[in-house]
Enzyme design. Sequence first.
Site, mmCIF file in Angstrom:
data_model
loop_
_atom_site.group_PDB
_atom_site.id
_atom_site.type_symbol
_atom_site.label_atom_id
_atom_site.label_comp_id
_atom_site.label_asym_id
_atom_site.label_seq_id
_atom_site.Cartn_x
_atom_site.Cartn_y
_atom_site.Cartn_z
ATOM 1 C CB CYS A 44 12.029 9.942 9.216
ATOM 2 S SG CYS A 44 12.908 8.600 7.868
ATOM 3 C CE LYS A 81 -2.387 2.672 3.090
ATOM 4 N NZ LYS A 81 -2.354 3.770 2.282
ATOM 5 C CD GLU A 112 9.072 13.033 12.592
ATOM 6 O OE1 GLU A 112 9.779 12.699 11.979
ATOM 7 O OE2 GLU A 112 7.916 12.263 12.928
ATOM 8 C CD GLU A 169 12.653 1.126 9.013
ATOM 9 O OE1 GLU A 169 13.016 2.042 8.718
ATOM 10 O OE2 GLU A 169 12.676 0.163 8.518
#
Length: 1021
Positions: A802, A687, A898, A768
Amino acid sequence: MAPLQREIEQRGRRIFELVDKYPESLFSKAGFYQRLMTLSMRDERFKTQLFRFVAVLPSLRRSSEIIQHLEQYFSDTNNGFHALVGTGVRLARLFPWISAPVLRWNVSETARQFIAGRNPDDVIATLRKRRAQKIGFTVDVLGEAVVSEAEADEYAARYADLLDKLTRETKNWADPLGINAELFPVVNLSVKISALYSQMNPAAPADAIAHLGTKLRPLLRRARELGAFINFDMESYTLKNTTLELFKTVFSEEEFKDWPHAGIVIQAYLRDADRDLRDLIDWGRARGTRFAVRLVKGAYWDYETTKSRQNESNPPVFLQKPESDANFEALTRVLFENESIVAAAFASHNVRSIAHAQAVADELGIDPSRFEFQLLYGMAGPIKRALVEMGYRVREYCPIGKLLPGMAYLVRRLLENTSNEGFLRARFAENVPAKELLRDPRELIRPAVAGIGSSAAALAKAGDLGGVISSDGKNATSLRAPPGDIFKNAPLVSFIYKDNQDKMQSALREVRKRFGEKHPLYIGGEKVWTDNLTPSVSPAEPSEIVGYGTEAGIPEAERAVKAARAAFETWRWTPFEERARLLDRAADILERRRYELSAVEVFEVAKAWSEADADIREAIDFCRFYAQQMRRLGRPKLTQQVPGEESYHHYWPRGVAFVIAPWNFPIAILCGMAAAAVVTGNTVIMKPSEQSIICGAMLMQIFEEAGVPAGVLNFLSGHGSVIGAYVVDHKDVDLIAFTGSREVGLKIWESAGITRPGQRELKRVICEMGGKNAMIVDADADLDETIMYSIYSAFGFQGQKCSALSRLILLEENYDRVMERLIPATASLRVGNPEQPGIMVGPVIDEPAYRRILEYIEIGKKEATLAYQAKELPPHGYFIPPTIFSDVKPDMRIAREEIFGPVLSVLKVRDLDEALEVANGTDYALTGGFFSRSPDNIERVKARLEAGNVYINRSCTGAIVGRHPFGGFKMSGSGTKAGGEDYLLHFLVPRVVTENTTRHGFAPEQTPEYRDEFLWPKPEP
Ligand SMILES: Cc1cc2nc3c(=O)[nH]c(=O)nc-3n(C[C@H](O)[C@H](O)[C@H](O)COP(=O)(O)OP(=O)(O)OC[C@H]3O[C@@H](n4cnc5c(N)ncnc54)[C@H](O)[C@@H]3O)c2cc1C
């Protein structure tokens, strides 16, 4: 002997005679410097440490710091360093207040040997002395790397000032030869283009030329008025084509078309040099005005070979020294044959190269006053004197500048002077006989050099260990060598080449033509459509629809799980070699469609060219690396050699894998997770992110073309909240490989922990997530590198990696100096639509991201101080201005959460202890970095920084498969390492099969290390 060789030898011997007439050590200053050079030539390790120490010294302010560094660099004097060094270190420890200044003075004196003066006034005295010796000059301004336009402007002003001062001071100076003086103006300025524009990008020569042209024209105009000469120096290979193009563009302009006092450098160590020189000559003839070429061998050999080796690409330079020498000679002839249009300067300290130029000039009847020899300030004094005495025109290259900015130059000179390959060392330090030194370099070229440096070493190592080496030397299975060492990464596309720039432009045009295309789901080997199509828009121009993805609902999700489950029963038993070959084929297709895929990424997720290319390269690497790893892991392996029993450890796939990928590495991450699952024998439902459906669809096409069997890989695009949750919870799904936000990751982790009726396996989750990555800047950090890499880590791809830098932690001692450069450097970044080459900051992915980041900026304004925010942004698209906050405290939201955008928080700390505490004080542990030149501090940070990937003195983004296995822990992830040797294990269940082989007390002596018998069907022989 050929007449030319005879002539060269005669001339060479004459030069040596004259050199011996004025005995002088290799370098003009003896003492400290001479001793260090001698030691360096004897001991490579000492040399490395010495050059590193020399590089850091000028930035150390206190005596105690100098002594600490001295100790750290040379502490293990018992372990190989010369006794002299050991004594020096001990003395320094005892008397730091005396020894530190003495040391600094000695290194300054060493630098002064190569640097002709600190400023224009200073240099004049040197030039006068040279004038008395009939030696001319060209002056170069040394400086720090230019990281901002403010710094570039300062540089331009320094060049202009220098030009005026030199002209004033030398107005009555006559040409030393008194003939053909009009060809060689007295005032000669050497200019480096990297000093005049901070945003140079090899993919965008037109942008560089436009900016550089604006900076250069006033300088050229002034030089012309004053009767001076301007030379463009040549730097590293990345800038070569732009420098050549700039030269031809500017000097073709009406204003400068008839001006003969412009010169450029050709580096003979480059394979391109012959073509470039001939092209310049053709250009010069068409222009119809003389120009000049300074022929050098090239000062960046170590840099070019190291960079190419890191990128696994062919170095642009020759690999054998005699090849460079021979090319220098061939180009010498080309220059002389075209003397009517080009004035030549031969810049070499090599007596053979010099004698050859003299002999060819003689053969072709060129008067010695019509070319010149150029040599560096502080080197080869006796050769300069000899040439003057022989009646040649000699010019000295005189760098000016302060000690700190001069360090890079000084280290280059030290390297050159101690190089095993160098002429000066051979002649003056090793007393190689004249006859040897004057040999024809063509005779010395060895027929072929197989690989260089570490690649060759790695090959040898793999071979030694019984590995299987493929014909290209890598990417084969080796059972014991480190996987990174036998793996060959795909090189990045080099946008230095016009050809590659054109290919990218053409791919962008082609992909644009296909805008609006519709892409199906792919389930059980069939294309599946639904009534719902989701548009994917360009973040830079949201009115443009790149394409449509088909939206899957629950029925399609269920169908996909069924298809995957059904295919698993066959795929799990398919020999691993066959599965690995599927990945190899996919890699080949990715490579073939590389530009097209990069172009799709540019449009769909707004990646800059080089970032998009790096993503495709990573996808290629994932396929090849995991194929290689599967070959390593596939065979059942004996656990222990004992008589009478054999135990084999091997792996089975887990089952159906659900792969959920983010949009920020839209092909690489999706491909990496899917490839790992497929090659290990799992079947997959893949996906893509809702924001990068087209990239996902492209990847599906690639696997389809590669021949993935029906049901093994299924493509399901749609809303994560609908199909994502459904498939995660499905009883028939055994493994979830997820990369994305912490919020979604934690939900998956939790949900996968629930065992549902009919579920066969405990679900394995590979998760992750994000980061709040920090880089610490030590008091002695190299600021050029710090600024360059921090900016790239924080703002490259708009901070949406990231791994991106989001907290810059500065030791207070350095704070002002870093901020002084960081802010103008950020202000100079090129923000725009990444469809244009050379853009550093594009738009963020979509409107929700745009709004969320702006909200964080508002929070930042309340919590901390807005130190910088860009003002000019393109009118459309989701552009967020690069933003820096200062006075950020560790507990503020902008320091903890973040943001995933181009927002950088700067935190000031007292010392390294506090820096580590702040860096580690978050929920995340993904990447982290440290800039320092203190070996002890580096060791400490390596040991203590909490991050899955710790980077020292480089950017904290850009992990490479096999080399930097990537992934974090704490709230950054479950501790897996994509692109690492243990990654595939997460997709497998280990089994051990034990058999008692004893029959009536009799047992075979030896058991084979590997067995293929119970792999079914058996692998082909
Ligand atoms: C006046 C002047 C101006 C200069 N301007 C520039 C400039 O603009 N740009 C620039 O790049 N350099 C420039 N140089 C530096 C010059 O390139 C180096 O000083 C020069 O390469 C040293 O060459 P040499 O002929 O004096 O010595 P040599 O000892 O004969 O040659 C050493 C050179 O050989 C080459 N080499 C070494 N090992 C290998 C190998 N294994 N395989 C292939 N080649 C190898 C390298 O180029 C090395 O520098 C300039 C030099 C002078 C004197």
